[in-house]
Design an enzyme around this catalytic site. Structure first.
Site, PDB file in Angstrom:
ATOM      1  CG  HIS A 214       1.889   0.115   3.978  1.00 17.26           C
ATOM      2  ND1 HIS A 214       0.561   0.449   3.986  1.00 17.26           N
ATOM      3  CD2 HIS A 214       2.029  -0.926   3.128  1.00 17.26           C
ATOM      4  CE1 HIS A 214      -0.079  -0.334   3.133  1.00 17.26           C
ATOM      5  NE2 HIS A 214       0.783  -1.176   2.600  1.00 17.26           N
ATOM      6  NE  ARG A 321       3.295  -4.128   0.740  1.00 23.22           N
ATOM      7  CZ  ARG A 321       3.347  -5.208   1.526  1.00 23.22           C
ATOM      8  NH1 ARG A 321       4.483  -5.837   1.711  1.00 23.22           N
ATOM      9  NH2 ARG A 321       2.260  -5.649   2.133  1.00 23.22           N
ATOM     10  NE  ARG A 358       0.966  -3.613  -4.247  1.00 17.91           N
ATOM     11  CZ  ARG A 358       0.756  -3.567  -2.944  1.00 17.91           C
ATOM     12  NH1 ARG A 358      -0.190  -4.312  -2.407  1.00 17.91           N
ATOM     13  NH2 ARG A 358       1.491  -2.815  -2.173  1.00 17.91           N
ATOM     14  CG  ASN A 480      -1.742  -6.717   5.101  1.00 17.54           C
ATOM     15  OD1 ASN A 480      -1.836  -7.699   5.825  1.00 17.54           O
ATOM     16  ND2 ASN A 480      -0.661  -6.424   4.412  1.00 17.54           N
ATOM     17  CG  ASP A 481      -5.486  -2.650   1.947  1.00 19.40           C
ATOM     18  OD1 ASP A 481      -5.642  -1.817   2.856  1.00 19.40           O
ATOM     19  OD2 ASP A 481      -4.566  -2.590   1.116  1.00 19.40           O
ATOM     20  NE  ARG A 491      -2.698  -1.878   5.913  1.00 22.00           N
ATOM     21  CZ  ARG A 491      -2.232  -2.329   4.751  1.00 22.00           C
ATOM     22  NH1 ARG A 491      -3.022  -2.362   3.683  1.00 22.00           N
ATOM     23  NH2 ARG A 491      -1.021  -2.784   4.648  1.00 22.00           N
ATOM     24  CB  CYS A 528       0.616 -11.220  -1.215  1.00 20.36           C
ATOM     25  SG  CYS A 528      -0.583  -9.997  -1.757  1.00 20.36           S
TER      26      CYS A 528
HETATM   27  C1  PEP Z   1      -2.605  -6.246   1.546  1.00 19.10           C
HETATM   28  O1  PEP Z   1      -3.409  -5.318   1.569  1.00 19.10           O
HETATM   29  O2  PEP Z   1      -2.755  -7.307   2.189  1.00 19.10           O
HETATM   30  C2  PEP Z   1      -1.376  -6.130   0.746  1.00 19.10           C
HETATM   31  C3  PEP Z   1      -0.567  -7.150   0.585  1.00 19.10           C
HETATM   32  O3  PEP Z   1      -1.082  -4.907   0.230  1.00 19.10           O
HETATM   33  P1  PEP Z   1      -0.519  -3.705   1.111  1.00 19.10           P
HETATM   34  O4  PEP Z   1      -0.203  -4.245   2.484  1.00 19.10           O
HETATM   35  O5  PEP Z   1       0.688  -3.179   0.445  1.00 19.10           O
HETATM   36  O6  PEP Z   1      -1.657  -2.755   1.121  1.00 19.10           O
HETATM   37 MG    MG Z   2      -3.261  -3.759   0.133  1.00 17.26          MG
END
Ligand code: PEP
Ligand code: MG
Length: 590
Positions: A214, A321, A358, A480-481, A491, A528
């Site tokens: 992040h 976010r 979100r 991402n997750d 990550r 996203c």
């Molecule tokens: C993701 O996980 O791709 C996402 C958009 O949420 P975050 O990056 O805030 O975990």
């Molecule tokens: Mg995420």
């Protein structure tokens, strides 16, 4: 001597500037430039802070003496002597004078810059006892900072109270004419990054962090070159070194020779030119060559980011976010009114375009505070994060749901729920939403309709799409997750960053199936995660049927350029081949 450090590229572009080393614990110290006529006043502020600490130590020494030789703890006596000696060392004030006079740094910034210089000297000492005095130096700096803060606030608490109180983290935005500065830190939390958002730094380097940590995400949203996972950068770089950040290659060049500098200045201009050309696409509708309209949406962290989204021509906000409203507040949660006002500002800022809020996704590498407890769990990414955290405190969650529904009275709002994996979580969430609706209705408060979507970011969710689609109006893939949990790779951990692969066949399969199932049922699916803003992935995602991409505002125009050049129907067979391949990256040129 010129040398380079390799890390992970976060944002494209080149930054050239002087290094500002900031210890992780001190990022909330104010950083701003002063006017030349304030120089002596700032130096005197540090002097007065130092003198206040000296006086306090002398007072303590006297009371220790008064205890008599038997009672007086020898360790405390020795500690006070060392602190006094360090404080009286003229190198501190000498250094502060340099930073204030030559660089026009404010008093606190000058003091912590000098701390970094002296701490490095301690690190290099042969004698272990002397090396360990670095901790004392840090302690006295902390106390001088607190004394300065107390002077500003007119307070007089003991300076030998537990540490942990820092000066406010404001930054001056009126610094465009000063030398460019690059922030170098071992680690920065997302909330630390937030305070630099409108700030004075033109680039960031951190020792730790993965590409989709992040911290990296916030750096990307600031649209300034950054390199994370640069391992020992904060050890190798010295305060005030000249630095080049090559955000395309993920390389940091320290103390560049004139030839290298000239080459990068040229590259920097090229990059800026290419960006300014992209601006022409702002009002061009995002439609593929074969006439498929594509929604390009913005990811934002704060309501004020809506302005950048509108400037970039976003079709709405695809991911707000909301957790960033909860961070860096010493655990004090925003109440309903504060959240409502923040969501409402975002909604009004988008002038009638939809805003996807979100629900809070606190936890893992997004702790509420840098020093918070969350980090102490063994596996925070698998712990009480996101919807799990919300459902663990239904009253708190209800507050957020009410605030979102109330903001929806001011413009189109969609709600998005992170990290769902269990049917029970879906049911509890929807039932709390119903409760929030009913409460507001009973109270006669205005509220708006919201579409409710689920994030697909855990493989379990991607494997039970039919269930998800039964309960939700739309889906948004958090790549991402999804990558993190599919490949079991943290990550935020740079040591496994090479295994973090968006093109892994298993990841592509889950992404493709989600898009296909959503389309089959006539429900919108968007991406996203960072994959949506990666121009190298645009054609593949279009070919897999994706028509909604949400990314940092700064990436929208580059992705739009790819959309305008693509023929979705022609790309589809190639995308299927990529999907079926055991080595998708080999086909990505196509
Ligand atoms: C993701 O996980 O791709 C996402 C958009 O949420 P975050 O990056 O805030 O975990
Ligand atoms: Mg995420």
């Amino acid at each position: 001597m010129t040398f380079s450090i390799h890390g992970l590229a976060v944002t494209r572009g080149i930054a050239i500037g002087r290094a500002v080393l900031v210890a992780s614990s001190r990022v909330d110290v104010a950083h701003y430039f002063i006017e030349p006529d304030q120089v002596e006043g700032e130096i005197n502020r540090v002097r007065r802070g130092r003198n206040a600490v000296i006086k306090e130590i002398q007072r303590l020494q006297q009371s220790v003496e008064a205890l008599g030789p038997k009672e007086a703890p020898p360790e405390l006596k020795a500690l006070l002597d060392v602190h006094l000696m360090l404080l009286q060392d003229e190198e501190i004030i000498g250094g502060v004078k340099h930073w204030v006079r030559e660089r026009l740094y404010n008093a606190e910034w000058a003091l912590t810059s000098q701390l970094e210089v002296m701490a490095r000297q301690f690190d290099e000492m042969e004698d272990e006892y002397l090396r360990e005095r670095k901790a004392d130096l840090e302690q006295i700096t902390e106390k001088v900072l607190r004394a300065m803060q107390e002077e500003m606030q007119g307070g007089s608490a003991s300076l030998y109270m537990p540490a942990g109180v820092h000066a406010a983290g404001s930054v001056d935005t009126d610094a465009a004419d000063k030398t460019a500065l690059v922030l170098v830190a071992h680690e920065l939390s997302p909330s630390d990054m937030l305070q630099f958002k409108q700030g004075i730094f033109t680039g960031f380097i951190t020792d730790v962090g993965g590409k989709t940590s992040h911290t990296a995400i916030v750096a990307r949203s600031m649209d300034i070159p950054a390199v994370v996972g640069a391992r020992s950068a904060s050890q190798l770089v010295r305060q005030d070194d000249w630095i080049i950040i090559d955000g395309n290659a993920g390389v940091v060049i320290v103390d560049p020779s004139p030839i290298i500098l000239a080459e990068y200045q040229y590259k920097q201009r090229e990059h800026e030119l290419a960006r300014s050309r992209l601006v022409r696409l702002r009002d061009t509708p995002a439609i593929t060559l074969d006439g498929e309209p594509v929604d390009l949406l913005a990811n934002i962290e704060m309501p004020e980011d809506a302005a950048a989204a509108v400037r970039a021509g976003a079709a709405g906000v695809g991911l707000f976010r909301s957790e960033f409203l909860f961070m860096g507040r010493q655990g004090r949660l925003p109440d309903e009114e504060e959240q409502y006002q923040a969501y409402r500002r975002a909604v009004e800022g988008m002038n009638g375009l939809p805003v996807t809020i979100r629900t809070v996704d606190i936890g893992a590498d997004k702790p509420m505070d840098s020093s918070a407890q969350e980090g102490k769990h063994l596996n925070p990414a698998l712990g009480l994060r996101a919807i799990r955290w919300s459902l663990a405190d239904p009253a708190m969650f209800l507050t957020q749901l009410r605030a979102i529904l109330r903001a929806a009275a001011h413009g189109p709002v969609k709600m998005l729920v992170p990290m769902l994996a269990h049917l029970s979580e879906i049911r509890q969430t929807l039932s709390l939403l119903e409760q929030a609706r009913a409460e507001l209705h009973r109270e006669g408060r205005p509220q708006g309709a919201v579409l409710v979507g689920a994030m697909i970011e855990i493989p379990a969710a991607a494997l039970m799409l039919k269930t998800f689609l039964r309960y939700f109006d739309y889906l948004s893939i958090g790549t991402n997750d999804l990558i993190q949990y599919t490949l079991a790779i943290d990550r935020a951990d740079e040591s496994v960053a090479h295994l973090y692969d968006p093109l892994h066949p298993a990841v592509l399969r889950l992404v493709a199936d989600t898009i296909a199932e959503g389309r089959a049922q006539g429900k919108e699916v968007s991406v996203c995660g960072e994959m949506a803003g990666d121009v190298g992935m645009t054609r593949l995602l279009l070919g897999l049927g994706l028509r909604s991409f949400s990314m940092h505002p700064a990436q929208i125009l580059a992705v739009k350029q790819e959309v305008l050049r693509a023929d979705a129907a022609k790309i589809a067979p190639w995308a299927r081949q990529v999907l079926d391949s055991e080595s998708p990256s080999a086909l990505m040129g196509g």
